[in-house]
Structures are given as structure tokens and as C-alpha cells.
Write an enzyme that holds these catalytic residues in place. Structure first.
Site, mmCIF file in Angstrom:
data_model
loop_
_atom_site.group_PDB
_atom_site.id
_atom_site.type_symbol
_atom_site.label_atom_id
_atom_site.label_comp_id
_atom_site.label_asym_id
_atom_site.label_seq_id
_atom_site.Cartn_x
_atom_site.Cartn_y
_atom_site.Cartn_z
ATOM 1 N N SER A 23 0.805 -1.227 0.000
ATOM 2 C CA SER A 23 0.000 0.000 0.000
ATOM 3 C C SER A 23 0.838 1.276 0.000
ATOM 4 O O SER A 23 0.285 2.359 -0.146
ATOM 5 C CB SER A 23 -0.927 0.010 1.216
ATOM 6 O OG SER A 23 -1.660 -1.193 1.301
ATOM 7 N N HIS A 57 2.346 3.689 8.402
ATOM 8 C CA HIS A 57 1.294 3.605 9.411
ATOM 9 C C HIS A 57 1.627 4.464 10.623
ATOM 10 O O HIS A 57 2.789 4.570 11.017
ATOM 11 C CB HIS A 57 1.142 2.157 9.885
ATOM 12 C CG HIS A 57 0.523 1.255 8.866
ATOM 13 N ND1 HIS A 57 -0.829 1.074 8.757
ATOM 14 C CD2 HIS A 57 1.088 0.493 7.902
ATOM 15 C CE1 HIS A 57 -1.080 0.231 7.772
ATOM 16 N NE2 HIS A 57 0.070 -0.144 7.227
#
Lengths: 483, 122, 434
Positions: free
Chosen positions: A45, A49
């Protein structure tokens, strides 16, 4: 005899190599494919995070947070693309809001700063295109996006410049403990290209890390390749989505993320399917349908007709769902970096620093006085202001010769991608470094020219140029050779 | 007696034409066409079909770095000789410069037709 | 000091750009610059070495490079300035309506040029695999038909030996023949739709001549091979164009060619802020082929994808003439201090027409005639194309067959327009012809 052999040139292996190159020693990275960043690191992706998701107390939580905090500085030092765009976890129903609260609580325990639950009104302000379904969101301002190729290549290139050796097309067939001529314990690594001896081994082999680990330890681990399909939208959709937008798991299932990329595209994904094949990066029609449906819960009118490519990546999911890091108890000198799945990209620099430190301690390595911790990226005509384009082309005329029209990549940049340390050898290698062929025509116009440039620079026949190494030749012969 | 099925190329309609042929390869009946152009097309296709053949061959000595020059038969050749023409061009290379219309090969594959350049290469 | 460097800049030196520049020059405006990104003029025609070009323009059948050279020669004869190997990176307009073009090349570095009029002639690109969402692996051996055409015709390389073609667009059909002649085995050509997108002539001479089957209502449902293509699976599709389970057929091959549509290349046009058509992917234009940005014109495949280059040349000539007229008007307006007004009557359409070019008309700016070009959405037989002005049918043309793959045209003369001086609306529709 090497001091350290790192198996795997993904983002983890390359980050370890880069931090290790700050020490004096002889280090080598072994990679089974033809380039760095060809496995899990290239198909994910591309997000950093914030760190609220990983279970409190886990290694994932620890290294996620540390990595998240390292990236802004690293991106400057190593000149790769990173953007702190923040993330949102959407609650699609009122009854899901308590899950946001649980996530926020977990995040606070993990040490994530700035977490906040926002109602629909504030959500609309933060993410104007959000659809009519979401009712609230967990906002994490510290989340970000990066170019995973750019980061991995930057780590590798910097490591290489500081003296780390890289061997490609070198698959590890076996390894085991041995003794050197002085009776000191060491490791023997059997590769497709011969036997290599080293004092320590780092297992950063992604979906294959269980295979390597299980060769040396009685305490078995098990990695399941978890496949995820992705869709990538044209750059013209840039700006539609501002944050990395997740969905809280609810009655629609796990949900998918919709995120901008650092290059202005929009990415949608991943699906999750456990498979057996460690090379099974095959996309499926069901996967695409699933992504489009779920993305629709977050956004009402996502421009899905602007899909320019789709791909699948494999996460190295270990049964216990946590990173396995450090020296293996029953295999002294063998260091695991296994089970590196999400948030592995985020954690990579923190893992790299940690493992490099452990190795240095184990081996008693001294600092490398010649270490240069910075590196320059590739100049990008597309993003430069006019004056800088003019100056660049004046200095390097090749940069005025645009080869990839969609992404405006010049012949100069492609040559740079090839001639640099660990230079590109394939079309995909060029693509990952300078984005030629990454745009909306997907290499339709430029791939023949890039093939020629590769053949010329490497002094080989164009028939030897591959898409991605191995048997992936672009052409099969000359016209009329068999009429 | 046998029948030959053809798709007419006269217009987008693409009529499916059936030509019934006698034992001496004479045309007995043409059906399926919806206009006279279809009939004359079918007549030509079953008796003496011809095609222009285009291809490209290697050049050497190009100042501009070109590798190939395109070429075509100067006129139609019988359809069943297409591959003979192509085989005749295997492995050949022509010197630069080449101008459009230059005869690159005379009497290609014994068809009596020349192959001429269709591109200028300096 | 001159406010501008050129009166007209043409972006793109393919068939559209060349014809546009010639059109403008012959209309009296000679301060023109053509910017071309490739090393020679002619655009994609240089790799279209098959014949069949020019029947309308030159009344003879030429190959692509020959057709291109004729136009290149006309440009060179006129002494029109061209810069090759030059890529336009951005275009914009200033407050006075002057267009600014930024381009790069090796010798000049960054060029920043100002012009009164601009013609967009950037052509189109091929739809890629990604845009089709074909599932499977991503090995080497998947090419758009045009990429394969370049590899074969320009570079002399063979992209594969056993080939499946998806899409029956003309480039795909042409490449079926080219690959066969160069020694490859073309196994099948699959087409998603129940009809081919290519010209009948190409189906016959590129597929039938070589015994290559055309499978209508079929698509690729799987690509096999991790490094190089090893096979593809075709399946029949239903009327919803979705694959029908159980109809899968496996083909062992090393290459998949895609000829699944062309997309006008309009990133610069969008950057200019021109109004775009969602149907054509090109800008919306009026009778002068002028976009919604005054003084910016478009022609050729950047405007809407054509089947025949002859029509591109014809369209582009009009764009060139219109640009010349615009430049003249600018000059006159500067002297007189007034601007000529514009009228904008939208062109309505119905009965299965997908779009028209132009999409609006200013009757005062039509010189001799106006040619409407359009496409239909499905195959139709025995129809009439009717043009009406203010509800009154003024033109009716019989069509035995109309197909999405073949562009239609309809000519409205100035004489008919003049007979309706207070025209309020104009519509083209397709009716059943009984």
C-alpha cells in the site's frame, strides 16, 4: 569470509544493509532476483502507518512507531519521496464507533500522538470527497505515504556506496553452521552461484523467511503468503483523496484502503487471500470486484474508470502475527527478520537500525569512519520549477530528451538509473527508479526505447533485455528469423 | 463442384458471399452480395486474388541511426505468393540513403514485380 | 517588442499537426512553429508501413510513411519551422489570451514560447492492459498492438512467436498480418463485442487471408506465466459482456497483443482548462474546431479517434484555417479595439449517436460548409441520418449500415444555413428507414 550476509534485498534487508554500512566490516546482500525491491516491498500500500493498529506490546507496535518517527528525516537524508498526509479510519455505522475508540486507546498505549475521533462534519472538512456512508473516523495525523521503491533503492544505494556488496540472481539453496580455519564458528551459505562463508546471517527473505529459518532452527515458524490485489488510478485523480483512508472492520468485512500515492496516483487495496504459492502474485477478477465494491463504501464516486494498472502483492504472514526479530536461540549467529508483513514497510528503518546494532555488538564492529549517510535522488523534470529544468538540461542535455511522455522521464534520468551503483538492468528496474513506464500508457510508447538504452548502456543484445530478469525477455528474436 | 465463402470488403455491411464453382474452376453462381460491387469483388477473389505486400528490411549506414526501411511491392502480386516474397527478404540489408520509390529489389521472388522503398532513410 | 514569438504553435508533427500547419500557412499566416516530440515528422504513420492510406486525399493507395512524407514535404516546401525531439511539458494562457508553451529538448533546454493561436495535435495512445482489469500474472510478452508494431517495423525485433490478440481494432488486425509475415503464429483474435471494431477490409486481408479465427463476444479471463506469457484463457461473454463460466478455452502462447481502443492524449488540453467530452476523451469544439479556450484549436486523434488518416488531414486543415482566421481577427481587434462576437448553437443528437464533432455551431463563422463527424453506439441497418434546424428537417441521408467502428459524416452547406438566418437549434438524429 563476510562478517554479515543478509539474505533478501527487500526493504528490510536493504535497511539493515544501510544501517550496517555505518560500521566497518565486510557485508553482503544476497538476492534471488535481478534487482532490489522485487518481492513484497514492491507491491504494497506504500503507506507509513501511524501505529495505532498493532497490538500493544507487540514488536509490530514497537517498530511501527519507531519507523514512523524515522521516515521524515530519512527521506531527507536519502532523498526519497515521503509525505505526511495523515490517515483516517472510517466507521461506516454508528455501532462501529466503539471500535474507533478501541483503536484510539490501543494507539495511545502504543505512543501514537495526535489521535482524534472526528464526527461527520470534521471528517468532511478533512476529506471533502468522503461518501455518504461513513459516520465518524479516527484521525491519525502522523501517518504518511512513501515511494516504497524509492525508499528501498535509496537504502540499497546508500549501503552500496558505503561498501556493502550486493549479489543478484543469487538464490540461497541451503545454509548451515560450520567452523573456519581457526576453529571459530561461522555459517556456510550455498547459493545458485556457489558457496559463501560468513560469520553471521540475516534472514530477511520475506515470504521465504520460514524456509531459511527452518533450515537452522528446531523452533519452526510458518509463513503464509497472503495475497492482496490492488488497483492504481491515473495521476489525473490526484487530489481526490487526501488522507490514507481505511475502513474499520465491520459487517462489510475488513474493508480496503484508498490512498493517494506520493506520485499523485490513487491506490485502492488490498484484498486478502491466503495461498500456498510463494510466487502467486496473480490478480483475480473477484479481487477487483471486491475492491471496487468496498472502496465505494468510503467514497461515492471514486473515478474507477481511471484504473491504469492492477497488481497483487504477498504479505509474509507468520502464524503468530508478529515480527520475529533477532538472533535465533538455537542458531547463534543467525538473525531472523521474519513475518515482516504490514506494518513492515513502516518498521523497516527501525528494524534495520536495531538488527544492525545487534550484529555490531555480536561481532564487535567499529564505526565506519568513511560512512556517508546521505544520497541524492533522481532529478524529476515533471516536478521541477522551470528555472531548474533549464539549469538541469543545460548541465545535462540528456535530461532534455523525454523518453517516457506520461511521466516525463528523460533519457538522462534513465541513463542515471542504469549507471548508478546497483543500476537498473531491466525495464522494471528502470521503472522503479525513475518511473519510466509507470504512467497511464504503461510503457506502450517508451518501452522499446528504454530497451535500446538498456542494451546500449550494458553493452548487450536487445534480446537479452528483460522485463524483470530471469526468462522475462521482452523480444524473442529478429523479424523473419524463422519464416 | 465446390463453394467458396467470402466476406465482402466493399463497405461496412460485410456481406457473406457464397461463390459456387464448377469442376473447371468456372464461376457458376454468386449469392449473398447485395450490390454489384460485391459481385465483382467475389469474381476477382475467387479467380485471381492479389495483394500488395508491405514489409521492412534492415538498412546499414544510416546517419540518423535508423535500423529499418519499409518497402512494398510496386503493384499487386498473386495472393498465394505472399510468403515467397517475404522469404526472399529474409536476412537482406540495404545501404543508406534510401528515398521513397527507390527500387530495392527487382523481380521479387520471380513475381515480375519490384519492391520499392516507402520511407526516406538518410 | 513583439508580444508573441509566433502567431501559431502546433503541438504535434503527425498527420494532424502537419495538415493544420499547412492549412494555416496557405490561409496567409506564416509565422508558425511545429513542435514534435519524435525524431522525425509524421507521427505514428511512420510505423504504419501497410498500405491503404491516402485514397481520399491523393486518390492513390499509399503506405503510412509515404503519406507522412507527402505532408512533411509540403511543410518543408513552405519553410514552416519545426522543432523535433521537443516535448511540450505545459501550456497555459495569460490575462490577454496569449498562449504560453513550455517545452524541453536537448539543444535548447527549456523553451518558453508565446503565441496567439495554438493547435493541439498530440494524437492518441493505446488503452493498456491495466485499464482493462484483465486478471492474472504480469509477465513479459503483453504488448499493446502499437508497441508491437514499433518493435517489428521500426526496430526489426520479433516480440513473440505464438500470439493471441485481444481486440479487433485496426492496429490489432494489421499486426496479426505483420506478425504472421514476420514468422510468428497468430492463434486467434478475440473481440469482446459481438462485432469487430476494425474495417472489413482488414478482417479479410489480415485475418481471413492467413486463416486466423476471429472470436466475437470473447475476452481474456486469465494470463498465465510468471516471467514470460505462457498461455492465456479466453472465455465467451454474455450480452452483459461478462465471461460465461464453462466456456473457457486455453491457448498456449508467448505473447498477448492488445488492440482494445485508443484514447486521445489530452493532458495538456486539460491543463489549459478546456472543456472536455467524456465520450470522446477529447476537447469540446465548435464549427471552427476551436476548444472552449479561445484561440486554442484541436484536430485529429487528440479530438476524437479517427479510422482514416485522410479524414484527419481534412479536419486538421480546417483547424489550421480557423487558427489563421483567429490570428487575423486578433490583429484586427487590436486595431479596431472591438472584438467580433461569437455565437454558440449546440448540436443536439439522438437515435444512437454517441457524440458529434463539432458540438456547437456559430453560423456566422461557417465559410462554405460544415462537416459533422460522429459515431454510433451499435451496429444499425437501414437507417436515415436526418439533420433538422429549428425542428425542420433540412437534410436526410440514407445509410444501409452504420457501425461503431466506422466514423460517419454529414455535410451541411452554407446555403442551407443561410436559409435559416435565425437558427436557434440544430439536431442530428438517426431514424429507421422504411
Amino acid at each position: 569470509m563476510y562478517d554479515v550476509v543478509i539474505i533478501g534485498a527487500g526493504v528490510t534487508g536493504c535497511a539493515i544493509a544501510r544501517f550496517l554500512s555505518a560500521y566497518r566490516g565486510s557485508f553482503c546482500v544476497l538476492e534471488r532476483s535481478e534487482d532490489v525491491c522485487t518481492g513484497t516491498s514492491k507491491a504494497n500500500s506504500a503507506i507509513i502507518h501511524a501505529g495505532f493498529d498493532a497490538a500493544h506490546g507487540s514488536l509490530m507496535a514497537k517498530y511501527n512507531l519507531l519507523g514512523n518517527r524515522m521516515y521524515p528525516e530519512l527521506a531527507k537524508e536519502l532523498d526519497f519521496e515521503y509525505k505526511n498526509n495523515g490517515s483516517l479510519v472510517l466507521a461506516l455505522h454508528e455501532e462501529d464507533i466503539h471500535k474507533l475508540e478501541e483503536l484510539m486507546e490501543n494507539g495511545r498505549k502504543n505512543g501514537v500522538e495526535g489521535l482524534e475521533i472526528v464526527g461527520r462534519e470534521r471528517l468532511k472538512e478533512l476529506e471533502p470527497a468522503v461518501g455518504h456512508v461513513p459516520v465518524a473516523a479516527l484521525y491519525a495525523p502522523t501517518a504518511g505515504i512513501i515511494c516504497p521503491f524509492g525508499a528501498t533503492i535509496a537504502f540499497a544505494e546508500n549501503a552500496c556506496t558505503n561498501g556493502v556488496e550486493f549479489r543478484f540472481d543469487t538464490e540461497v539453496k541451503g545454509l548451515g553452521p560450520a567452523q573456519d580455519e581457526n576453529g571459530e564458528s561461522c555459517w556456510v551459505v550455498q547459493t545458485a552461484q556457489g558457496v559463501i562463508r560468513t560469520r553471521t546471517v540475516v534472514n530477511a527473505a520475506g515470504v521465504y523467511s520460514d524456509v531459511l529459518h527452518n533450515m537452522v532452527s528446531a523452533d519452526k515458524i510458518h509463513i503464509t503468503p497472503r495475497r492482496g490485489d490492488y488497483l492504481l488510478l491515473d495521476r489525473k485523480t490526484g487530489g481526490y483523496v487526501k488522507h490514507t483512508v481505511f475502513q474499520v472492520p465491520g459487517k462489510f468485512g475488513k474493508g480496503v484502503l484508498v490512498s493517494p500515492t506520493v506520485h499523485g496516483n490513487t491506490i485502492i487495496g488490498p484484498t486478502a487471500e491466503d495461498i500456498d504459492d510463494k510466487e502467486g502474485v496473480e490478480t483475480t477478477a473477484e479481487g477487483f470486484d471486491d475492491l471496487m465494491e468496498k472502496a465505494g463504501f468510503a467514497f461515492d464516486d471514486l473515478p474507477l474508470r481511471e484504473v491504469i494498472t492492477s497488481f497483487a502483492g504477498l504479505r509474509a504472514h507468520e502464524d503468530r502475527h508478529d515480527f520475529i526479530l533477532g538472533e535465533v536461540k538455537d542458531a547463534p549467529g543467525f538473525f531472523d527478520c521474519a513475518g515482516i508483513e504490514s506494518p513492515g514497510l513502516t518498521a523497516a528503518p527501525a528494524i534495520g537500525k536495531e538488527i544492525a546494532g545487534q550484529l555490531a555488538e555480536k561481532l564487535g564492529l567499529k564505526e565506519n569512519p568513511d560512512f556517508v549517510g546521505t544520497r541524492k535522488g533522481f532529478p524529476d523534470v515533471k516536478s521541477l520549477p522551470p528555472d531548474e529544468i533549464a539549469a538541469l538540461v543545460k548541465e545535462k542535455p540528456d535530461y532534455g530528451r523525454i523518453v517516457c511522455r506520461c511521466e516525463q522521464v528523460s533519457e538522462g534520468a534513465i541513463i542515471d538509473a542504469i549507471r548508478r551503483p546497483l543500476g537498473a538492468r531491466s525495464l522494471d528496474g528502470v521503472k522503479r527508479r525513475v518511473r519510466a513506464g509507470m504512467g497511464r500508457c504503461q510503457g506502450g510508447f517508451c518501452s522499446p526505447r528504454i530497451m535500446d538504452i538498456l542494451a546500449r548502456e550494458w553493452g548487450v543484445d536487445p534480446a537479452d533485455i528483460t522485463k524483470a530478469g530471469g526468462h522475462s525477455s521482452v523480444i524473442v528474436g529478429l523479424v523473419k528469423d524463422r519464416v | 463442384m465446390n463453394t467458396v465463402n467470402l466476406t465482402c470488403i466493399g463497405c461496412p455491411l460485410g456481406c457473406q458471399i457464397e461463390v459456387m464453382m464448377g469442376d473447371d474452376n468456372e464461376i457458376l453462381l454468386i449469392t449473398g452480395n447485395t450490390c454489384p460491387r460485391g459481385e465483382s469483388y467475389a469474381r476477382k477473389e475467387v479467380t485471381a486474388p492479389t495483394r500488395i505486400v508491405t514489409s521492412s528490411v534492415r538498412v546499414y549506414g544510416s546517419r540518423t541511426g535508423e535500423r529499418m526501411v519499409s518497402l512494398k511491392t510496386a503493384s499487386d502480386i498473386p495472393k498465394d505468393r505472399i510468403m515467397d516474397v517475404i522469404r526472399d527478404l529474409r536476412g537482406v540489408a540495404v545501404p543508406c540513403p534510401v528515398r521513397i520509390g527507390d527500387v530495392l529489389f527487382k523481380d521479387v521472388a520471380g513475381t515480375g514485380v519490384d519492391m520499392i522503398a516507402t520511407k526516406n532513410v538518410d | 517588442m513583439n508580444k508573441t514569438d509566433y502567431d501559431l504553435i502546433v503541438i504535434g508533427g503527425g498527420p494532424a499537426g502537419l495538415a493544420a500547419a499547412i492549412g494555416a500557412y496557405d490561409a496567409g499566416e506564416k509565422n508558425i512553429l511545429i513542435l514534435e516530440r519524435d525524431t522525425r515528422l509524421g507521427g505514428i504513420l511512420n510505423q504504419c508501413i501497410h498500405n491503404g492510406f491516402g485514397l481520399h486525399t491523393f486518390q492513390e493507395e499509399l503506405t503510412g510513411p509515404e503519406y507522412a512524407q507527402r505532408f512533411a514535404d509540403l511543410v518543408l516546401e513552405r519553410g514552416i519551422e519545426c522543432r523535433l525531439d521537443t516535448m511540450v511539458v505545459s501550456v497555459g494562457t495569460d490575462a490577454e489570451g496569449i498562449k504560453e508553451v513550455a517545452a524541453v529538448n536537448e539543444t535548447d533546454g527549456l523553451l518558453r514560447l508565446r503565441t496567439r493561436a495554438l493547435i493541439l495535435a498530440m494524437g492518441c495512445r493505446e488503452r493498456s492492459r491495466g485499464a482493462l482489469n484483465i486478471p492474472g500474472f504480469r509477465p513479459a510478452g503483453i504488448f499493446s498492438a502499437g508497441t508491437a508494431q514499433r518493435l517489428v517495423n521500426i526496430e526489426g525485433y520479433l516480440p513473440g512467436r505464438r500470439v493471441v490478440i485481444l481486440g479487433s481494432g485496426d492496429i490489432g488486425l494489421i499486426m496479426a498480418r505483420r506478425m504472421t509475415l514476420e514468422g510468428a503464429k497468430v492463434l486467434v483474435c478475440a473481440e469482446l463485442m459481438p462485432y469487430s471494431g476494425g474495417l472489413k477490409r482488414n478482417i479479410v486481408q489480415c485475418l481471413d487471408d492467413f486463416g486466423i479465427p476471429l472470436r466475437l463476444s470473447h475476452t481474456v479471463v486469465r494470463i498465465e506465466g510468471k516471467e514470460r506469457v505462457e498461455g492465456v484463457v479466453l472465455a465467451k461473454v454474455g450480452s452483459d459482456r461478462k465471461p460465461i463460466p464453462g466456456t473457457e478455452e486455453h491457448y498456449e502462447c508467448d505473447t498477448l497483443l492488445l488492440s482494445v481502443g485508443l484514447l486521445p492524449e489530452n493532458e495538456l488540453t486539460v491543463g489549459l482548462g478546456a472543456e472536455m467530452s467524456r465520450v470522446t476523451g477529447g476537447p469540446v469544439v465548435n464549427e471552427s474546431l476551436e476548444t472552449s479556450v479561445p484561440g486554442v484549436f484541436a484536430a485529429g486523434n487528440v479530438l476524437h479517434v479517427h479510422d482514416l488518416v485522410d479524414y484527419v488531414s481534412e479536419e486538421a486543415k480546417l483547424a489550421g484555417e480557423s487558427a489563421a482566421a483567429y490570428v487575423r481577427e486578433c490583429r484586427e481587434a487590436e486595431q479596431a479595439g472591438t472584438e467580433k462576437s461569437r455565437d454558440r448553437i449546440p448540436v443536439g443528437f439522438s437515435g444512437g449517436i454517441r457524440y458529434t464533432v463539432p458540438s456547437s455551431v456559430d453560423p456566422g463563422r461557417v465559410r462554405h460548409w460544415i462537416k459533422f463527424r460522429f459515431r454510433v453506439g451499435e451496429v444499425m441497418t437501414n437507417r436515415r441520418v436526418v439533420l433538422s434546424i429549428d425542428g425542420e428537417s433540412v437534410l436526410s441521408r440514407k445509410r444501409r449500415v452504420m457501425a461503431p467502428g466506422e466514423m460517419e459524416e454529414l455535410v451541411l452547406t452554407k446555403k442551407v444555413l443561410d436559409a435559416h438566418p435565425d437558427m436557434k437549434s440544430l439536431e442530428i438524429r438517426i431514424e429507421e428507414d422504411n
